[in-house]
Design an enzyme around this catalytic site. Structure first.
Site, mmCIF file in Angstrom:
data_model
loop_
_atom_site.group_PDB
_atom_site.id
_atom_site.type_symbol
_atom_site.label_atom_id
_atom_site.label_comp_id
_atom_site.label_asym_id
_atom_site.label_seq_id
_atom_site.Cartn_x
_atom_site.Cartn_y
_atom_site.Cartn_z
ATOM 1 N N CYS A 87 6.890 -20.126 -11.152
ATOM 2 C CA CYS A 87 6.545 -20.161 -9.730
ATOM 3 C C CYS A 87 5.774 -21.440 -9.392
ATOM 4 C CB CYS A 87 5.788 -18.888 -9.351
ATOM 5 S SG CYS A 87 5.699 -18.609 -7.574
ATOM 6 N N HIS A 195 8.881 -14.211 -11.560
ATOM 7 C CA HIS A 195 7.727 -13.975 -12.443
ATOM 8 C C HIS A 195 8.089 -13.034 -13.590
ATOM 9 C CE1 HIS A 195 4.369 -15.712 -10.063
ATOM 10 N NE2 HIS A 195 5.219 -15.545 -9.067
ATOM 11 N N GLU A 197 6.470 -12.411 -16.214
ATOM 12 C CA GLU A 197 5.271 -11.704 -16.712
ATOM 13 C C GLU A 197 4.981 -10.438 -15.903
ATOM 14 O OE1 GLU A 197 5.223 -14.237 -14.763
ATOM 15 O OE2 GLU A 197 3.489 -14.195 -13.414
#
Lengths: 224, 84
Positions: A87, A195, A197
């Protein structure tokens, strides 16, 4: 051996702890590194996490790219070290010239915070080595400036070099050629807007990000 | 000498400008006819000390190339004027 992964923190980063959490859960040994430090302490790989480095003032990544840590990351990347920008990290990598193109405001002028479907386009990169070509992944996006833009020549280079590694199944932000993630020529520097994660635990609604972070850990391990 | 630097940063021609097109639609909705090709940029102003205008211009140009614009998508119009 679990790879040592440095997660760079800028003033305004806000995804560094999620990234540490996900990497730890996957068995890596991550640690935070401060953007003003040149010394990266012999890490095996580096992640620039999401957020709003330096408030995104001027342009996302415009100020962050001049941080001392970025000099170290550039050297590290030139020596084949795995580097991942997620990002805002992707925006920083394009500003720093480690990846081509730029990320501009979403076509619909909306801040997008939603899960999207991605398609793995190429598995020859530090982020996708453990994934399958054509595999679809559900991973959230969370950005206002995720509209990938580049010249026709750059797009052509990305295409013939098979450097577009992830595409959106349904383009949410106007990105050229539905691009969600790309890699450099050497395939050790990768940037993506989604994302991974945030998609590493069933509690978060998806575990599809794990294969990407695992790939990256494998790349870091190979570096060891 | 001290110079006023006025920099207008615009998206390059051919780069889509979502803000510009949104404003363009709004002008039509407000009843203003014939407003076309709306583009949105930003301006940056500062003062700079330099020996002469040529030096001031070259520093400002470099600043634009390296930092104030992203040449992939933006270009700058630079105006330099000596401070009266």
């Amino acid at each position: 051996m679990s790879p040592n992964i440095g997660v760079i923190v800028f003033p305004g980063s806000n995804c560094e702890k999620d990234t540490i959490e996900a990497l730890t859960d996957l068995g890596a040994s991550p640690r935070l590194l401060w953007h003003a430090d040149r010394d990266m302490g012999n890490v095996d790989a580096v992640i620039i996490p999401g957020g709003f480095a330096h408030g995104d003032y001027l342009r996302p990544g415009a100020i962050a790219r001049f941080s001392p840590a970025m000099e170290a990351i550039t050297n590290f990347a030139e020596n084949g070290g795995p580097v991942l920008g997620i990002c805002n990290g992707f925006q920083v990598l394009t500003e720093a010239g480690l990846l081509p193109g730029a990320l501009q405001k979403n076509a619909g002028l909306k801040f997008l915070c939603q899960e999207v479907e991605l398609r793995v386009e190429n598995t020859n990169s530090v982020l996708t080595s453990q994934a399958l070509e054509g595999q679809t992944l559900r991973i959230p996006i969370n950005h206002f400036e995720g509209n990938y833009t580049c010249s026709d020549e750059t797009l052509h280079e990305l295409q013939i070099g098979h450097r577009i590694i992830l595409k959106y199944s349904e383009n949410p932000n106007g990105s050229v050629a539905d691009i969600a993630g790309i890699c450099n020529d050497n395939r050790n520097v990768v940037g993506l807007m989604p994302h991974p994660e945030r998609a590493c635990h069933t509690l978060l609604g998806s575990t599809d990000g794990r294969v990407l972070l695992k790939s990256f850990m494998e790349g870091a391990h190979a570096k060891v | 000498m001290v110079y006023d630097a006025f920099i207008e940063v615009n998206l390059r021609e051919g780069i889509a400008d979502p803000q510009g097109s949104t404003i363009e639609k709004a002008t039509a909705n407000l009843g203003f006819e014939g407003v076309v090709n709306v583009r949105v940029g930003k301006c940056i102003r500062f003062q700079i000390e330099a020996e002469n205008e040529v030096n001031a211009s070259s520093v400002v140009q470099e600043l634009c190339d390296r930092f104030l614009t992203n040449p992939v998508i933006e270009e700058a119009i630079i105006k330099i004027q000596v401070v009266e």
